[in-house]
Write an enzyme that holds these catalytic residues in place. Structure first.
Site, PDB file in Angstrom:
ATOM      1  N   ASP A 244      39.713  14.154 103.091  1.00 11.02           N
ATOM      2  CA  ASP A 244      40.219  14.396 101.744  1.00 11.02           C
ATOM      3  C   ASP A 244      39.201  15.244 100.976  1.00 11.02           C
ATOM      4  O   ASP A 244      38.084  15.502 101.430  1.00 11.02           O
ATOM      5  CB  ASP A 244      40.490  13.066 101.034  1.00 11.02           C
ATOM      6  CG  ASP A 244      41.607  13.171 100.009  1.00 11.02           C
ATOM      7  OD1 ASP A 244      41.827  14.280  99.481  1.00 11.02           O
ATOM      8  OD2 ASP A 244      42.262  12.155  99.726  1.00 11.02           O
ATOM      9  N   GLU A 442      45.621   9.847  90.477  1.00  2.39           N
ATOM     10  CA  GLU A 442      44.524   9.174  91.155  1.00  2.39           C
ATOM     11  C   GLU A 442      43.843   8.134  90.248  1.00  2.39           C
ATOM     12  O   GLU A 442      44.506   7.405  89.508  1.00  2.39           O
ATOM     13  CB  GLU A 442      43.554  10.210  91.712  1.00  2.39           C
ATOM     14  CG  GLU A 442      44.240  11.189  92.669  1.00  2.39           C
ATOM     15  CD  GLU A 442      43.283  12.116  93.362  1.00  2.39           C
ATOM     16  OE1 GLU A 442      42.151  11.708  93.675  1.00  2.39           O
ATOM     17  OE2 GLU A 442      43.666  13.277  93.620  1.00  2.39           O
TER      18      GLU A 442
END
Length: 568
Positions: A244, A442
């Site tokens: 990521d 997020e």
């Protein structure tokens, strides 16, 4: 590979700008020494959502409410076509998280709290992205984030700023659960959180993204057992694992140590958005100094090349001296086309969940109608995060239709509308009021208190006095604690984050289509139920239990459904 991160849009953000930009990168890569084209990736998580005027589909939590694998497959196929039309051939979707705590800011990226449903819909999404002919018009799916991120513990993120936060000007939120620690045993990890990835691999997923989270204090990006032994060994995954965004920087303060740990664990492609030259030099140095076996590099490269071959990037003429301009496989006109917008509207209707109804729905054609709420006529709020920019934003961020547009299309129209409920002395038979969350992504969406803000409750109460019957529509990425809203509403409807065709919610309210949506996650009614037991028994005998996964009221259409194509 090259990626456009959330909000990293070329030119004016149009499909034409994207197409020219991606093609320029691919052309340049073909003129390199070996002529191997790059793989261009993007965060197309609910449609090609960084492109102005693209079709923005409902976020995954809404698609989970449809419980319809054929519809999910069709949405992924349409998203793939719009993505391929801009030249990008890799999407960082689907997210296969099984979110357990709705306070997590990425809850809306998961299909459901039911791992079997996530597995079924995730596999369908992979199939839709790839299509029947992956090299021709397919886009590589990326099953993410492997594995367990939906089970992180509140507060385990440490309230600290992650290493990459500082580059984002003005972003200073202390995250609480996103990228935190998973403390469940291996049996639960496999039974709940590994299950969707097993299904995705069987469905043909060729790329998997590792998750930021830790399992019992050990970062997954450095977890050889999970990445190599389980994923590549037990599951037989022969594609490649990508890290990521800057995730390896969390593994160790020393860059070389962090790189070595990630690659040794089984990460094959490392997402390095800002300093790739340092990364390349570090890998070479690690191999030359025998801190990292060259066989591990060979394996990673072979996996990446194998995936490129399967999507057709290695087919045809490769000429390192001549410019090769390959047209993207899909015409640009498909981006935001009417067929896809109609599909999105269908998906919105199918995802709408009627939580409660005291006989007010569907709204009669002859009823006078009052419309109120900021989200009722706001494309940006309805799209949520991951829309044009990383965080998303309220306002006219792209084109589409709102709930208000749908309500106004009824024969009687709307007698009055105001986002803040300033309707004067107007009275109506029925009021439709939206309450909402503003867009987030997020850890920026980690939220300790899921209560509806007081100012929105005040609007609901004010409109209650102006109408005979009141419908409240919740536009959010997760269940909210409705509090006093429950006292005022005759009907409660979960509209989730519908995307660019929110008029699909109005289709349900007005009885144009049947309502079959079901809760993909349990809906708590009290603060203790947010992170408490599934039955809500932690609140004592007096507390109403949460609405369970699968709850939803059926509504038959008041009239024949509009002419729409089948999602199959």
């Amino acid at each position: 590979s090259v990626l456009s991160g959330g909000g990293g849009n070329p030119g004016d953000g149009s499909a034409d700008a994207w197409r020219a930009h991606v093609r320029s990168y691919v052309d340049a890569s073909r003129r390199s020494r070996l002529g191997i084209p790059i793989l261009y990736g993007t965060d197309a998580v609910h449609g090609h959502n960084n492109v102005i005027d693209a079709t923005i589909f409902p976020h995954n939590i809404a698609m989970g409410a449809t419980r319809d694998a054929d519809l999910v497959r069709a949405v992924a196929r349409a998203s793939a076509l719009e993505t391929a039309a801009t030249g990008a051939r890799w999407s960082f979707a689907p997210c296969l998280a099984v979110p357990q705590d709705p306070r997590w800011g990425r809850t809306y990226e998961g299909f459901s709290q039911d791992p079997s449903l996530v597995a079924t819909l995730g596999a369908a999404a992979v199939q839709g992205w790839h299509g029947d002919d992956l090299p021709a018009t397919g886009v590589l799916a990326c099953a993410k984030h492997y594995v367990g991120e939906g089970a992180t513990v509140w507060g385990s993120a440490g309230g600290h700023r992650h290493p990459w936060i500082d580059w984002w000007d003005g972003w200073g939120a202390d995250w609480q659960i996103d990228q935190g620690d998973v403390v469940i045993d291996e049996d639960e990890l496999r039974r709940v959180h590994l299950r969707p990835f097993t299904a995705a691999v069987r469905a043909g997923a060729l790329t998997v993204m590792a998750c930021y989270c830790s399992w019992h204090g050990r970062r997954v990006h450095a977890h050889r057992y999970l990445l190599t032994d389980v994923l590549k060994g037990e599951l037989g995954f022969d594609g490649f694992v990508v890290s990521d965004w800057m995730a390896i920087d969390q593994l160790h303060p020393d860059h070389a140590t962090a790189v070595a740990r990630a690659l040794a664990a089984g990460v094959d492609m490392v997402m390095v958005p800002f300093d790739h030259r340092r990364f390349v030099a570090t890998v070479v140095e690690l191999v030359e100094q025998e801190h990292l076996p060259v066989e591990r590099i060979d394996d990673a490269v072979a996996r990446i090349l194998r995936v490129k071959a399967r999507i057709g990037l290695l087919d045809g003429r490769v000429d390192g001296r001549a410019e090769v301009r390959d047209e993207p496989p899909v015409p640009v006109e498909v981006v935001g086309c009417e067929e896809h917008r109609t599909l999105a509207r269908t998906a919105v209707s199918a995802s709408t969940v009627v939580l409660t109804d005291d006989g007010v729905l569907p709204i009669p054609d002859d009823a006078t109608l009052l419309a109120v709420g900021e989200a009722i006529d706001d494309i940006g709020i309805g799209c949520g995060g991951w829309t044009i920019s990383w965080e998303g934003a309220a306002g006219a961020v792209t084109t589409g239709r709102t709930i208000l547009d749908g309500l106004r299309s009824r024969p009687g129209g709307v007698v009055a509308y105001d986002p803040h409920g300033a309707v004067g002395d107007v009275r109506a038979d029925v009021g439709v009021v939206t309450i909402h969350e503003l867009p987030y992504v997020e850890g920026g969406g980690d939220r300790a208190d899921l209560s509806v803000p007081p100012d929105q409750i005040d609007v609901v109460a004010r409109i209650r006095d102006r109408v005979d019957r009141l419908v409240v529509v919740v536009i959010s990425g997760r269940p909210l604690l409705l509090g006093a809203v429950l006292e005022h509403a005759d009907a409660l409807v979960a509209g989730w984050l519908p995307g660019s065709q929110a008029d699909g919610i109005a289709d349900v309210l007005l009885g144009r289509v049947s309502c079959t949506g079901r809760l993909p996650v349990r809906w708590p009614r009290t603060e203790a139920q947010v992170s408490g037991s599934p039955t809500g028994s932690d609140d004592g005998d007096e507390a109403p239990p949460p609405l369970p996964v699968g709850h939803g009221l059926d509504l038959a259409p008041a009239a024949g459904p509009p002419d729409r194509p089948s999602p199959a």
